[in-house]
Design a protein around this motif. Structure first.
Motif: not given
Length: 146
Positions: A2-4, A7, A37-40, A44
């Protein structure tokens, strides 16, 4: 995974603004924009936009910087369409504490005002859409960014 996918957030060319950045802060900001670093998805988007703006930024020596430009360590007052005025100091993410008036440079408002000057109207991404905020006060004192 999901993070990829997150991004890959794209920023429209019209959204990229020319910021004024102090030479002494450029590398710190560049590294934050690249490695923070963030996944929000909102976070991003902020780091992606800042990264693109740093590519075209007007980088000045510290002694050439106007006292009216928002930089790391600046204390700002802003006025939003909702009438809120806040007195916030722009800080590194690890020092952020909104309740104490310390706003992360990587937050939506932090990235919105960074590199702009007193009197500028800048776009801020509110949960219900983009709005303009006005920078009403900028205070820069002698400081060392940690």
């Amino acid at each position: 995974m999901k993070e990829e996918k997150v991004e890959e957030i794209e920023i429209d060319e019209e959204e990229i603004e020319i910021l004024t950045i102090a030479e002494s802060e450029y590398e710190v900001l560049y590294n934050l924009a690249k490695y923070h670093k963030t996944v929000d998805p909102i976070g991003i988007r902020c780091k992606t936009k800042l990264s693109k703006e740093l590519e075209v930024a007007n980088v000045l020596k510290d002694e050439e910087m106007s006292k009216n430009v928002v930089r790391l360590g600046s204390t700002v007052d802003v006025n939003t369409p909702f009438g809120r005025k806040v007195n916030l100091t722009i800080v590194m993410p690890g020092s952020a504490d909104f309740q104490k008036g310390k706003l992360s440079v990587m937050s939506p408002m932090g990235t919105a005002v960074l590199g702009h000057k007193l009197g500028d109207q800048v776009k801020w991404h509110f949960p219900k859409g983009d709005e303009l905020i006005t920078i009403e006060s900028v205070v820069n004192s002698e400081r060392k960014v940690e």
